[in-house]
Scaffold this motif. Sequence first.
Motif, PDB file in Angstrom:
ATOM      1  N   SER A   1     -11.265   0.693   1.286  1.00 25.02           N
ATOM      2  CA  SER A   1     -10.203   0.454   1.737  1.00 25.02           C
ATOM      3  C   SER A   1     -10.033  -0.678   2.443  1.00 25.02           C
ATOM      4  CB  SER A   1     -10.064   1.452   2.672  1.00 25.02           C
ATOM      5  OG  SER A   1      -8.890   1.662   3.618  1.00 25.02           O
TER       6      SER A   1
ATOM      7  N   LYS B   1       0.070   4.288   1.577  1.00 25.40           N
ATOM      8  CA  LYS B   1      -0.459   5.245   2.768  1.00 25.40           C
ATOM      9  C   LYS B   1       0.485   6.198   3.319  1.00 25.40           C
ATOM     10  CE  LYS B   1      -4.230   4.688   4.510  1.00 25.40           C
ATOM     11  NZ  LYS B   1      -5.432   5.422   4.216  1.00 25.40           N
TER      12      LYS B   1
ATOM     13  N   THR C   1       0.841  -1.347  -0.105  1.00 26.36           N
ATOM     14  CA  THR C   1       0.063   0.031  -0.009  1.00 26.36           C
ATOM     15  C   THR C   1       0.938   1.159  -0.064  1.00 26.36           C
ATOM     16  OG1 THR C   1      -0.071   0.232   2.460  1.00 26.36           O
ATOM     17  CG2 THR C   1      -1.781  -1.267   1.151  1.00 26.36           C
TER      18      THR C   1
ATOM     19  N   ASP D   1      -8.906   5.182  -1.699  1.00 25.50           N
ATOM     20  CA  ASP D   1      -8.679   4.300  -0.756  1.00 25.50           C
ATOM     21  C   ASP D   1      -8.622   5.033   0.678  1.00 25.50           C
ATOM     22  OD1 ASP D   1      -7.322   2.240   0.848  1.00 25.50           O
ATOM     23  OD2 ASP D   1      -5.544   3.388   0.675  1.00 25.50           O
ATOM     24  N   GLU D   2      -8.352   6.483   0.686  1.00 24.86           N
ATOM     25  CA  GLU D   2      -8.296   6.914   1.808  1.00 24.86           C
ATOM     26  C   GLU D   2      -9.641   7.685   2.275  1.00 24.86           C
ATOM     27  OE1 GLU D   2      -5.530  10.391   0.546  1.00 24.86           O
ATOM     28  OE2 GLU D   2      -3.875   9.223   1.506  1.00 24.86           O
TER      29      GLU D   2
ATOM     30  N   TYR E   1      -9.070  -3.230  -0.281  1.00 24.49           N
ATOM     31  CA  TYR E   1      -7.658  -2.824  -1.044  1.00 24.49           C
ATOM     32  C   TYR E   1      -6.545  -3.437  -0.160  1.00 24.49           C
ATOM     33  CZ  TYR E   1      -4.087  -0.134  -3.299  1.00 24.49           C
ATOM     34  OH  TYR E   1      -2.998   0.263  -3.856  1.00 24.49           O
ATOM     35  N   ARG E   2      -7.002  -3.340   1.253  1.00 24.84           N
ATOM     36  CA  ARG E   2      -5.772  -3.908   2.162  1.00 24.84           C
ATOM     37  C   ARG E   2      -6.002  -5.445   1.821  1.00 24.84           C
ATOM     38  NH1 ARG E   2      -5.939   0.472   2.773  1.00 24.84           N
ATOM     39  NH2 ARG E   2      -4.212   0.210   1.480  1.00 24.84           N
TER      40      ARG E   2
ATOM     41  N   ARG F   1     -14.184   7.981   7.278  1.00 21.34           N
ATOM     42  CA  ARG F   1     -14.375   7.440   5.932  1.00 21.34           C
ATOM     43  C   ARG F   1     -15.894   7.224   5.596  1.00 21.34           C
ATOM     44  NH1 ARG F   1      -9.430   3.474   5.187  1.00 21.34           N
ATOM     45  NH2 ARG F   1      -7.660   4.946   5.323  1.00 21.34           N
TER      46      ARG F   1
END
Length: 253
Positions: free
Chosen positions: A149, A5, A3, A142-143, A152-153, A22
Motif C-alpha cells: 500500500s 480507495k 487511487t 492495496d487494502e 502504491y501510494r 494490514r
Amino acid sequence: MATKKKAASARPAVAPLGRKERRNAVSRKPAAPQTQRGNQTREKLKEATVRVLERIGYRAMRLSDIASEAGVNVSLLYHYFSGKADLTHEILVELLDSQRFQDLSSMAPTSDPFESIVRANRVMVATYSRTPGLMRCLLHFDEEEAEFSELYRKVSADWSLKIAKDIARRCPGVTLGEEQRLMIAYALGGMVDNFLFELYVDRNPTLVKAFASPDDVAHFLAIIWYRAIYLANPPAEQLKGYEGFASLKLIAG
C-alpha cells in the motif's frame, strides 16, 4: 494515476477485510534461488499465480490453486515464497514497474498535445484490457498489505506528478499554476482509473457495448482529457473516425 480507495469501498465485489490492521506481505521471505533451474521454477510459479489471479482473484486464491496450475506439489512453493501474499506482492510490484507506469518521456517525441494524451491513455487501457484480474487484485491487495500500500501510494503520486509536468511541457498556452496542474492530473487520472475499472474489471454492459476496441477507449478518454485542459475540442484532423466522441456541446464558463 489516482487511487481507488473511496470508490472501492462502495463496490459489492470487494469483500470486507475483517481485520484491524494490514499485514506485511514479505516477512520471512525465502532466499533467492542460486541456480538457473531454481530461477526458472520460481518464474513458473509466478506465471501460474498470474493465471489463477486472473480467474478467481486474490482473496479466493489458495496455494493449492497455484500448485495445481503449475503442476507442482504445494510444498515446493515454500522453497521460493513465504505464502500467497509474498508471491502476489512480487507480481504486483512488477506490474507497477511495467508499461502502465512508464515515464511518458520515454515514448517517441511528438509535438501534438492530443497525441501525447492518447499515448498516455493507451498505456493504461492496455494494462486494464489485458489483465483485468490483476487490476482487481491490485485493489484488494492495496487494502490488505501495508508494504505494498505504501509503495502504491508513492507510485500513484509520482504518476500524477509526471502528468502535471507533461501538461506544462506540452500545453504552454494553458496558463495554469503548478498546483492547478497537479489537481487536474489527480482528477483526470481518477476519472480514467475508475472508468477503466468499470469497463474492463466490472464489465459494465453499457460501456462494453459502446467501444469496439481499446484504441477507441483511449481516444474517447483523450478527448475528454483534452477538453478539460483546453475547453475546446481537439483539432479536427485528430478526430477522424472519432467525431461522435466529440459531438457533445462544450460548456465553457
